[in-house]
Write a protein that holds these residues in place. Structure first.
Motif, mmCIF file in Angstrom:
data_model
loop_
_atom_site.group_PDB
_atom_site.id
_atom_site.type_symbol
_atom_site.label_atom_id
_atom_site.label_comp_id
_atom_site.label_asym_id
_atom_site.label_seq_id
_atom_site.Cartn_x
_atom_site.Cartn_y
_atom_site.Cartn_z
ATOM 1 N N ALA A 29 11.819 6.472 5.863
ATOM 2 C CA ALA A 29 10.978 5.289 5.717
ATOM 3 C C ALA A 29 11.408 4.453 4.516
ATOM 4 N N LEU A 30 11.821 5.144 3.442
ATOM 5 C CA LEU A 30 12.299 4.415 2.261
ATOM 6 C C LEU A 30 13.576 3.661 2.604
ATOM 7 N N THR A 31 14.478 4.338 3.306
ATOM 8 C CA THR A 31 15.730 3.685 3.697
ATOM 9 C C THR A 31 15.427 2.438 4.529
ATOM 10 N N GLN A 32 14.465 2.579 5.428
ATOM 11 C CA GLN A 32 14.103 1.436 6.279
ATOM 12 C C GLN A 32 13.564 0.280 5.431
ATOM 13 N N LEU A 33 12.684 0.631 4.464
ATOM 14 C CA LEU A 33 12.120 -0.400 3.585
ATOM 15 C C LEU A 33 13.222 -1.098 2.789
ATOM 16 N N LEU A 34 14.134 -0.289 2.238
ATOM 17 C CA LEU A 34 15.206 -0.855 1.434
ATOM 18 C C LEU A 34 16.107 -1.739 2.293
ATOM 19 N N THR A 35 16.328 -1.324 3.534
ATOM 20 C CA THR A 35 17.136 -2.135 4.441
ATOM 21 C C THR A 35 16.425 -3.458 4.737
ATOM 22 N N GLU A 36 15.116 -3.335 5.005
ATOM 23 C CA GLU A 36 14.290 -4.512 5.255
ATOM 24 C C GLU A 36 14.397 -5.506 4.094
ATOM 25 N N LEU A 37 14.410 -4.963 2.877
ATOM 26 C CA LEU A 37 14.458 -5.812 1.682
ATOM 27 C C LEU A 37 15.891 -6.178 1.309
ATOM 28 N N GLY A 38 16.866 -5.628 2.036
ATOM 29 C CA GLY A 38 18.267 -5.962 1.768
ATOM 30 C C GLY A 38 18.821 -5.371 0.493
ATOM 31 N N ILE A 39 18.299 -4.213 0.077
ATOM 32 C CA ILE A 39 18.789 -3.604 -1.163
ATOM 33 C C ILE A 39 19.243 -2.164 -0.957
ATOM 34 N N ALA A 40 19.499 -1.798 0.305
ATOM 35 C CA ALA A 40 19.844 -0.400 0.587
ATOM 36 C C ALA A 40 21.168 0.010 -0.047
ATOM 37 N N GLU A 41 22.050 -0.975 -0.330
ATOM 38 C CA GLU A 41 23.360 -0.624 -0.892
ATOM 39 C C GLU A 41 23.316 -0.491 -2.421
ATOM 40 N N LEU A 42 22.147 -0.784 -2.996
ATOM 41 C CA LEU A 42 22.107 -0.867 -4.460
ATOM 42 C C LEU A 42 21.593 0.402 -5.112
ATOM 43 N N LEU A 43 21.449 1.484 -4.327
ATOM 44 C CA LEU A 43 20.763 2.680 -4.832
ATOM 45 C C LEU A 43 21.351 3.254 -6.113
ATOM 46 N N ASN A 44 22.678 3.133 -6.275
ATOM 47 C CA ASN A 44 23.283 3.762 -7.450
ATOM 48 C C ASN A 44 23.511 2.808 -8.604
ATOM 49 N N ALA A 65 17.852 4.419 -7.239
ATOM 50 C CA ALA A 65 17.413 5.662 -6.590
ATOM 51 C C ALA A 65 16.473 6.443 -7.514
ATOM 52 N N ASP A 66 16.814 6.473 -8.817
ATOM 53 C CA ASP A 66 16.000 7.247 -9.758
ATOM 54 C C ASP A 66 14.631 6.624 -10.005
ATOM 55 N N SER A 124 21.104 -8.684 -9.849
ATOM 56 C CA SER A 124 20.656 -10.054 -10.119
ATOM 57 C C SER A 124 19.133 -10.045 -10.224
ATOM 58 N N GLY A 125 18.563 -11.158 -10.728
ATOM 59 C CA GLY A 125 17.114 -11.259 -10.850
ATOM 60 C C GLY A 125 16.413 -11.027 -9.522
ATOM 61 N N GLY A 126 16.944 -11.627 -8.458
ATOM 62 C CA GLY A 126 16.329 -11.492 -7.142
ATOM 63 C C GLY A 126 16.395 -10.061 -6.630
ATOM 64 N N GLN A 127 17.535 -9.398 -6.890
ATOM 65 C CA GLN A 127 17.668 -7.999 -6.454
ATOM 66 C C GLN A 127 16.700 -7.100 -7.215
ATOM 67 N N GLN A 128 16.593 -7.321 -8.542
ATOM 68 C CA GLN A 128 15.658 -6.526 -9.340
ATOM 69 C C GLN A 128 14.248 -6.680 -8.808
ATOM 70 N N GLN A 129 13.913 -7.922 -8.439
ATOM 71 C CA GLN A 129 12.566 -8.159 -7.990
ATOM 72 C C GLN A 129 12.290 -7.463 -6.660
ATOM 73 N N ARG A 130 13.278 -7.440 -5.801
ATOM 74 C CA ARG A 130 13.089 -6.742 -4.531
ATOM 75 C C ARG A 130 12.966 -5.238 -4.748
ATOM 76 N N VAL A 131 13.715 -4.722 -5.744
ATOM 77 C CA VAL A 131 13.556 -3.301 -6.085
ATOM 78 C C VAL A 131 12.132 -3.047 -6.584
ATOM 79 N N ALA A 132 11.621 -3.998 -7.403
ATOM 80 C CA ALA A 132 10.264 -3.835 -7.931
ATOM 81 C C ALA A 132 9.245 -3.839 -6.790
ATOM 82 N N ILE A 133 9.487 -4.672 -5.778
ATOM 83 C CA ILE A 133 8.583 -4.697 -4.622
ATOM 84 C C ILE A 133 8.648 -3.363 -3.872
ATOM 85 N N ALA A 134 9.870 -2.866 -3.667
ATOM 86 C CA ALA A 134 10.027 -1.574 -2.986
ATOM 87 C C ALA A 134 9.365 -0.466 -3.796
ATOM 88 N N ARG A 135 9.513 -0.538 -5.136
ATOM 89 C CA ARG A 135 8.895 0.456 -6.019
ATOM 90 C C ARG A 135 7.371 0.431 -5.859
#
Ligand SMILES: Nc1ncnc2c1ncn2[C@@H]1O[C@H](COP(=O)(O)OP(=O)(O)O)[C@@H](O)[C@H]1O
Ligand SMILES: [Mg+2]
Lengths: 351, 224
Positions: free
Chosen positions: B122-137, B103-104, B144-155
């Motif tokens: 819109a951010l929530t939608q993007l995070l949901t699309e990328l499957g990382i909406a539960e990882l905000l905190n 989130a930060d 995992s590596g894959g999750q980090q990468q999806r966060v980087a894409i969302a960023r």
């Protein structure tokens, strides 16, 4: 600020180690400062309480009131804002009490020093056998009405009053009469005083063999005074430098570790200003947290400390020391800033 | 007009005997709404091209245009603004700030760039699309590596840039993951009308691309 706070909160162990170190250093500096001030005041409290600007001594006394003697002819008639002082170093003794080294100061009851003395209990001396003692003698068990002898001589004196903040040469002061002082000096009839002090900055006696000094110059020459102050200043200065180096080293290491992250932020278009601010804010926050801790320890010390420890707590002086430490934090934080500004975004691309 | 155009770019590193020409007369264009792939073996000049396209490196000769505007002559400050506002980067190593929660990572963008970022919904939608909406905190080291990468894409997408540049985004991923990421990049380009440019040596991504260029020894040819 955002980045700094977040990092401090995530890296709790690291941050608390740095803060702990700054707590200890700032506490040490605070204590030394208070001790330095306390000891300095024990040299000068009495003189400070007279509010005099000029001290006239025998020209051959090496600016030391203990060595100075003035004759009746040298002193002559004094204006209203001048007063004679007769100093004698004495060992105070009373039955059942431990012996105390003190400075006896003879005063003329009609002159301004004696008139302006504030008495915390009892009254001012009126006879040669009466003295007004510094409060600290109470801690040694002396009371109003205590009978004392000075330097083991046969004559007895009675403590008829107490006054506060009467210290000279790190010894408590006993104020008495000029005739008592003359007796202590062996009763040489021609001697009038050790010194003449005056509220005017331009006062001088103008008689041969006398010399006027500003109170500041006189205080600087008090035995051990400037050496002691310099020792403390040196220690405090060194501690400041040590804290600067510690802060700088920590900030440098912490920042070096983050350079790849900063390079990524630069790739993303984050201005280096933001990263520089984060670095400085982190340094200042850590030092500020350390200062808070150091202050808490200092307050606890001040509360718990026995009254005999010669410490004086001056809020302006301690604040200045705190500001000095914050400045060290700022400078320490500035050292890695050059590396932050120069971070090359290309270094994190590819690989 | 393409979102991003590279025209006649040459890049030479070093001088004298150390002189190497890494890019030869490179031309390419990336359109909004398309996933553009630049594939080529390691050392062929892909990353160099990406840094030039992103305004991080000024080429020896040639032009880069973002939305029809040449950025070559702009100041470093203006290029910084370009990267902040118009180009999202996804780097090979994900390089999320280790002491910021997911989130930060987005809040940091808000602080630097208070306007123009995705609205919370819109951010929530993007995070949901990328499957990382539960990882905000979570912190990056809890992902995992894959999750980090999806966060980087969302960023990279959070400031809503027109262009996203990604360098080897599948380097550390296994085959099923590569398929997921390929599909994701394709969908992001199409659904959000972004020009997404991916440079990679990973030919498994070819099937997801709308346009494909091949890089060989610093020469670029379009194959699709
Ligand atoms: N700053 C540089 N100085 C000299 N040579 C470089 C520099 N950057 C890249 N190169 C060279 O350019 C070539 C292409 O590198 P790069 O663009 O990273 O290729 P790729 O990303 O396709 O693996 C490599 O041979 C590399 O050594
Ligand atoms: Mg590369």
């Amino acid at each position: 600020m955002f980045l700094a706070i977040k990092e401090i909160r995530k890296e709790k162990l690291r941050s608390s180690l740095i803060v702990a170190m700054i707590v200890l250093i700032s506490y040490l500096i605070f204590i030394l400062t208070s001790l330095a001030l306390g000891l300095a005041q024990q040299n000068t409290d009495a003189i400070d309480s007279w509010h005099v600007k000029t001290v006239v001594l025998n020209a051959n006394a090496n600016v030391d009131m203990r060595q100075s003697l003035l004759t009746t002819d040298q002193v002559g008639a004094l204006p209203k804002d001048a007063a004679v002082v007769g100093q004698a170093s004495v060992a105070v003794k009373a039955k059942g009490h431990e012996q105390v080294s003190a400075t006896f100061l003879g005063l003329k009851a009609s002159q301004f020093i004696a008139k302006n003395l504030t008495v915390t209990s009892g009254r001012k001396p009126t006879k040669a056998s009466e003295v007004l003692a510094d409060d600290s003698l109470k801690l040694k068990g002396y009371k109003l009405g205590s009978t004392i002898t000075l330097n083991g001589l046969a004559k007895h004196y009675t403590i008829v009053g107490f006054t506060s903040g009467a210290k000279m040469n790190i010894a408590p002061v006993l104020y008495g009469t000029m005739s008592a002082w003359q007796t202590l000096k062996g009763g040489m009839p021609n001697l009038t005083a050790s010194a003449v002090v005056a509220q005017s900055a331009t006062f001088k006696l103008g008689t041969s063999g006398t010399k006027a000094y500003s109170t500041a110059a006189f205080i600087q020459k008090l035995p051990g005074y400037s050496a002691q102050n310099m020792t403390f200043e040196l220690m405090i200065g060194f501690l400041m430098v040590i804290s600067l180096i510690i802060i700088a080293v920590f900030m440098y290491i912490l920042t070096m570790q983050k350079l790849p992250n900063y390079a990524v932020l630069r790739v993303q278009g984050v201005p280096s200003r933001v990263l520089v601010q984060a670095t400085l804010a982190q340094s200042l926050l850590l030092v500020a947290a350390g200062l808070v801790g150091g202050t808490v320890l200092l307050v606890l010390t001040a509360v718990a400390m026995p009254a005999v420890v010669p410490m004086a707590f001056s809020v302006p002086l301690l604040s200045a020391v705190g500001v000095g430490l914050l400045a060290m934090g700022l400078i320490g934080g500035l050292i890695p800033v050059r590396r932050v500004v120069k971070v090359d975004p290309l270094t994190v691309i590819g690989g | 007009m393409p979102a991003l155009a590279v025209e006649q770019v040459n890049q030479i590193f070093g001088q004298g005997t150390a002189r190497v020409q890494v890019l030869h007369d490179v031309n390419f264009a990336a359109e909004a709404g398309q996933l553009t792939l630049i594939v080529g073996p390691s050392g062929s000049g892909k990353t160099t091209l990406l840094t030039i396209a992103g305004g991080l490196l000024t080429p020896t000769s040639g032009q880069v245009q973002v939305a029809g505007e040449s950025y070559q002559q702009r100041s470093p400050k203006e290029k910084e603004q370009l990267r902040l506002n118009q180009i999202g980067f996804v780097l090979q190593a994900y390089h999320l700030l280790p002491y910021l929660t997911v989130a930060d990572q987005f809040k940091l963008v808000d602080r630097i760039r208070p306007q123009g970022n995705l609205a919370p919904a819109a951010l929530t939608q993007l995070l949901t699309e990328l499957g990382i909406a539960e990882l905000l905190n979570k912190f990056p080291n809890e992902l995992s590596g894959g999750q980090q990468q999806r966060v980087a894409i969302a960023r990279a997408l959070y400031p809503d840039p027109e262009i996203v540049l990604a360098d080897e985004p599948t380097a550390a991923l296994d085959r099923p993951r590569v398929q997921v990421v390929g599909q994701m990049l394709h969908d992001l380009a199409h659904n959000r009308k972004k020009a997404i440019v991916v440079v990679t040596h990973d030919e498994r991504l070819l099937g997801f691309a709308d346009a494909v260029y091949k890089m060989e020894d610093g020469r670029l040819t379009q194959t699709k």
